[in-house]
Design a protein around this motif. Structure first.
Motif, PDB file in Angstrom:
ATOM      1  N   UNK A   1      -8.393  -2.395  -3.005  1.00 29.74           N
ATOM      2  CA  UNK A   1      -7.873  -1.288  -3.792  1.00 29.74           C
ATOM      3  C   UNK A   1      -9.070  -0.525  -4.807  1.00 29.74           C
TER       4      UNK A   1
ATOM      5  N   UNK B   1      -0.780   4.637   7.896  1.00 29.33           N
ATOM      6  CA  UNK B   1      -2.350   4.779   7.859  1.00 29.33           C
ATOM      7  C   UNK B   1      -2.908   3.957   8.871  1.00 29.33           C
TER       8      UNK B   1
ATOM      9  N   UNK C   1       0.808  -0.918   0.079  1.00 25.41           N
ATOM     10  CA  UNK C   1      -0.054   0.020   0.013  1.00 25.41           C
ATOM     11  C   UNK C   1       0.939   1.336  -0.082  1.00 25.41           C
TER      12      UNK C   1
ATOM     13  N   UNK D   1       5.718  12.818   5.992  1.00 26.49           N
ATOM     14  CA  UNK D   1       4.283  12.918   6.515  1.00 26.49           C
ATOM     15  C   UNK D   1       3.967  13.305   7.724  1.00 26.49           C
TER      16      UNK D   1
ATOM     17  N   UNK E   1       3.255   1.510  -3.150  1.00 30.41           N
ATOM     18  CA  UNK E   1       2.423   1.831  -4.439  1.00 30.41           C
ATOM     19  C   UNK E   1       1.715   3.203  -4.239  1.00 30.41           C
ATOM     20  N   UNK E   2       1.839   3.802  -3.115  1.00 31.86           N
ATOM     21  CA  UNK E   2       1.393   5.192  -3.176  1.00 31.86           C
ATOM     22  C   UNK E   2       2.382   6.022  -3.257  1.00 31.86           C
ATOM     23  N   UNK E   3       3.629   5.687  -3.773  1.00 32.17           N
ATOM     24  CA  UNK E   3       4.882   6.480  -4.025  1.00 32.17           C
ATOM     25  C   UNK E   3       5.630   6.629  -2.995  1.00 32.17           C
ATOM     26  N   UNK E   4       5.456   6.039  -1.843  1.00 29.93           N
ATOM     27  CA  UNK E   4       6.407   6.227  -0.652  1.00 29.93           C
ATOM     28  C   UNK E   4       7.502   5.378  -0.364  1.00 29.93           C
TER      29      UNK E   4
ATOM     30  N   UNK F   1      -3.508   5.707   2.326  1.00 30.26           N
ATOM     31  CA  UNK F   1      -2.517   6.282   1.699  1.00 30.26           C
ATOM     32  C   UNK F   1      -2.663   6.182   0.242  1.00 30.26           C
ATOM     33  N   UNK F   2      -2.438   7.439  -0.335  1.00 30.85           N
ATOM     34  CA  UNK F   2      -2.889   7.736  -1.917  1.00 30.85           C
ATOM     35  C   UNK F   2      -1.726   8.573  -2.480  1.00 30.85           C
ATOM     36  N   UNK F   3      -1.712   8.309  -3.841  1.00 28.07           N
ATOM     37  CA  UNK F   3      -0.973   9.114  -4.783  1.00 28.07           C
ATOM     38  C   UNK F   3      -1.980  10.224  -5.268  1.00 28.07           C
TER      39      UNK F   3
ATOM     40  N   UNK G   1       2.104  12.343  -2.425  1.00 26.82           N
ATOM     41  CA  UNK G   1       1.429  11.159  -1.466  1.00 26.82           C
ATOM     42  C   UNK G   1       0.607  11.896  -0.611  1.00 26.82           C
ATOM     43  N   UNK G   2      -0.387  11.337  -0.269  1.00 32.92           N
ATOM     44  CA  UNK G   2      -1.240  11.929   0.985  1.00 32.92           C
ATOM     45  C   UNK G   2      -1.786  10.690   1.798  1.00 32.92           C
ATOM     46  N   UNK G   3      -1.801  11.163   3.201  1.00 31.29           N
ATOM     47  CA  UNK G   3      -2.623  10.133   3.888  1.00 31.29           C
ATOM     48  C   UNK G   3      -4.099  10.589   4.096  1.00 31.29           C
TER      49      UNK G   3
ATOM     50  N   UNK H   1       0.341  15.243   4.020  1.00 35.60           N
ATOM     51  CA  UNK H   1       0.659  14.967   2.581  1.00 35.60           C
ATOM     52  C   UNK H   1       2.299  15.311   2.502  1.00 35.60           C
TER      53      UNK H   1
ATOM     54  N   UNK I   1       5.173  16.926   8.677  1.00 39.06           N
ATOM     55  CA  UNK I   1       4.184  17.718   8.297  1.00 39.06           C
ATOM     56  C   UNK I   1       2.734  17.654   9.335  1.00 39.06           C
TER      57      UNK I   1
ATOM     58  N   UNK J   1      -8.255   4.975   7.488  1.00 37.54           N
ATOM     59  CA  UNK J   1      -7.344   6.021   7.056  1.00 37.54           C
ATOM     60  C   UNK J   1      -6.533   5.222   5.782  1.00 37.54           C
TER      61      UNK J   1
ATOM     62  N   UNK K   1       6.265  13.096  -7.198  1.00 37.62           N
ATOM     63  CA  UNK K   1       5.008  12.551  -7.006  1.00 37.62           C
ATOM     64  C   UNK K   1       4.536  13.118  -5.596  1.00 37.62           C
TER      65      UNK K   1
END
Lengths: 389, 268
Positions: free
Chosen positions: B155, A249, A135, A149, A138-141, B229-231, B217-219, B193, A152, B227, B215
């Motif tokens: 997903x 998350x 997860x 994260x 594949x969300x770029x992290x 996590x996504x691009x 990315x955000x929670x 983010x 912030x 919750x 890129x």
């Protein structure tokens, strides 16, 4: 339980190492054996615990047996301990437990990583393998992203600023100037660190540790044996460890690492000590925000006050109550993943025996090491003292 | 045909008997897909709009030219029926869903389209082609085809376990098995983010991240509780702030073992 002491500790320089994996490990073992005051024979070692993520896959299977053979420990029961960047912190815990339980009298604990003998393309595949692959990755992290994260969110909830993080970076670079083993031995002015190239907003280049090669080695002994090997053992007063969700998350908060809190609580309780007793803390600052969070989670700063702690320079060597990362930390000493936890203990060993030279913490009697895997999925905390109890 | 409004990052218009969704991107004045969109993603988008307008999600068999598994998994209430008069049309960088015998919709010249740099667009097309090559072999971290397929319901369809718990886990905190739960709404609020430079991106994005300039990315706190996590969706302005609202849309994630893999991305 049997009391356990560290009777020897040595390491290679952290940074760009020209040798092969086995050469680096042999160098660390030799430095460690040389640090033992008495007569140590490696053939007497009962167990070898070696922390490594096997970054790059060089010798992915049977790593410990392979390296044991190349350092004079062929035949010693050996196993690799893998918990990402906390691999050798957990190897230390395993070594401590082997002796404390009475199963062993003499244990070698090590850590090793070769990270700079890969092509950039291959290295990119391996960076971040210890995060949540399905997860988060594949969300770029990768890890700069996960710690960004956290940074912030901490700023949002507690008002910490990037300048607070810069203070941590500047401090640890200054500390590393006096460390002959450090990867980055250069002073970094505040203005330069504040204006670093962005890596993962808000973290810049100067918030991130380098990619280092390195190896570190420790010899642990039971109390009776320790006295025959040295007059100045460093006693292991407390060991704590914990795990947590891999993915951010899945955690209730991004501004604390529960694994650190749990591991620290165990170690403090076992030692009968608290954060106010610490003269020195080697904490896991893979990113500056990680040190800020560690100061809070270990109880050196109040919750939400990690930024203030950094800004006021309370972790500077011999200035505050507790010197934080007097070695330069991962930020400047370097971070060869599997070697980091054992490397922290090498520093503590020298400090508590007053062998740290120009970076000596005055009157150091009690120290803590804090070794985190990934973004907090695993954590090992150990407390050491000059006194046995 | 009505003037278009934005929906899931595209231009949505009402047409005779249905809805038309056009890409809002163009290259050298010609329509183009978003950097991570195609007919599969736009089909999900237009069918989500169709459902949001109150129409039942029963359509004639899906046309060739899209990934049926992705569309059906993303829309768990979607039913394909031979008897249905609702048809999905794949058009030039657009898709339409139309009921009855209405003619195939034609595109509407839209203002405010997003111009993609031609060089970047060509680079991205090349990167996708390379990524889909079977010689593009992962080392180190790797999500197998089996793992990916087993996770597609969560997903793409946001299928949750009881609780709701999402993404799915092997057991609850006490070690008890978790039963299936509802599908979560694709919307939420930014919890934190970051924006990574290209060099910090995982290898799965190594070919495209430099072209995209990094890129984001955000929670996300999903509206239904969990919750994730996504691009951020590619190509759209990522004006992200904590507390900001996002919608989760289906887009291409990356390709591996010769297969395109899709997932939800956030659109602010």
């Amino acid at each position: 339980m049997v009391d356990v002491a560290v009777v020897g500790a040595g390491q290679t320089a952290f940074g760009q190492h020209p040798g092969a994996m086995k050469d680096m490990w042999s160098e660390a073992v030799r430095a460690c054996v040389d640090s033992v005051d008495g007569d140590l024979r490696l053939s007497d070692v009962d167990e070898l615990f070696l922390g490594s993520t096997a970054f790059g896959g060089g010798q992915l299977g049977n790593t410990a047996a392979y390296l044991g053979e190349h350092a004079g420990m062929a035949g010693v029961p050996a196993r690799r301990v893998e918990n990402a960047c906390a691999s050798s912190g957990f190897a230390l815990r395993d070594g401590w437990a082997a002796i404390a339980s009475g199963r062993a009298d003499l244990v070698v604990v090590g850590g090793l990583e070769t990270m700079n003998d890969l092509t950039p393309e291959r290295k990119r595949y391996w960076l971040g393998v210890s995060g949540d692959t399905e997860w988060e990755r594949l969300a770029g992290l990768t890890f700069p992203g996960t710690y960004a994260l956290m940074a912030r969110r901490h700023a949002h909830e507690h008002g910490s600023t990037h300048d607070d993080l810069v203070h941590i970076s500047v401090k640890n670079h200054a500390h590393a100037l006096d460390n002959e083993h450090a990867h980055l031995r250069k002073a970094v002015p505040f203005e330069k660190a504040a204006a670093g190239a962005m890596i993962a907003d808000p973290l810049t280049l100067y918030d991130c540790c380098p990619t280092s090669d390195g190896a570190a080695c420790l010899v642990l002994a039971s109390a009776d044996l320790a006295r025959s090997l040295t007059d100045t053992p460093v006693w292991m007063r407390g060991s704590g460890a914990a795990s947590d969700h891999l993915a951010l998350h899945d955690r209730p908060s991004l501004t604390t690492l529960p694994a650190t809190k749990k591991a620290a609580a165990q170690a403090y309780a076992a030692a009968g000590l608290g954060p106010k007793d610490l003269d020195l803390a080697e904490v896991h600052d893979c990113f500056t925000i990680a040190e800020l969070l560690a100061t809070e989670d270990l109880g050196l700063a109040e919750v939400g006050e990690g930024g203030t702690f950094a800004r006021e320079g309370r972790g500077r060597r011999n200035e505050g109550r507790t010197t934080v990362n007097g070695s330069g930390g991962l930020k400047a000493k370097g971070h060869p993943l599997g070697a980091t936890g054992a490397g922290q203990v090498v520093e503590v060993f020298k400090q508590l025996r007053e062998q740290a030279g120009a970076r000596q913490v005055r009157d150091a009697e009690c120290a803590l090491t804090h070794n985190v895997g990934g973004s907090g999925a695993t954590c090992a905390v150990h407390i050491f003292g000059r006194d046995r109890a | 045909m009505t003037a278009p409004s934005t929906f899931n990052g595209g231009w949505l218009s009402e047409v005779e008997g249905g809805l038309l969704l056009q890409s809002c991107f163009r290259v050298n004045g010609a329509p183009a897909f978003a950097p991570d969109a195609d007919h599969t993603t736009m089909s999900v988008d237009v069918l989500e709009a169709w459902a949001a307008s109150g129409c039942p999600l029963e359509v004639a068999p899906l046309p060739d030219g899209l990934d049926r598994d992705v569309v059906l998994t993303s829309l768990p209430n979607l039913v394909e029926a031979e008897s249905s008069t609702v048809r999905l049309h794949l058009l030039d960088h657009a898709v339409a869903v139309v009921d009855g015998e209405a003619p195939e919709p034609q595109g509407w010249p839209t203002d405010g389209t997003i111009d993609l740099d031609p060089e970047m667009h060509a680079g991205l097309e090349h990167a996708w082609a390379l990524e889909r090559s079977l010689t593009n072999v992962s080392q180190g971290a790797y999500v197998s085809d089996r793992t990916h397929r087993l996770g597609m319901g969560a997903r793409l369809g946001l299928a949750a376990q009881a609780g709701p718990t999402w993404p799915p886990r092997g057991a609850d905190v006490d070690g008890h098995p978790l039963s299936g739960g509802a599908h979560l709404q694709p919307s939420g609020t930014v919890y934190s983010w970051t924006r990574l430079i290209a060099a910090g991106a995982p290898s799965e994005f190594a070919l495209r991240a430099p072209l995209l300039g990094g890129l984001t990315s955000m929670v996300i706190d999903l509206d239904d509780g969990p919750r994730g996590v996504f691009l951020h969706a590619d190509g759209h302005d990522a004006n992200v702030e904590i507390g900001g609202r996002v919608r989760l849309v289906v887009r291409r994630l990356y390709a591996q073992d010769g297969v395109l893999r899709y997932g939800r991305k956030a659109l602010s």
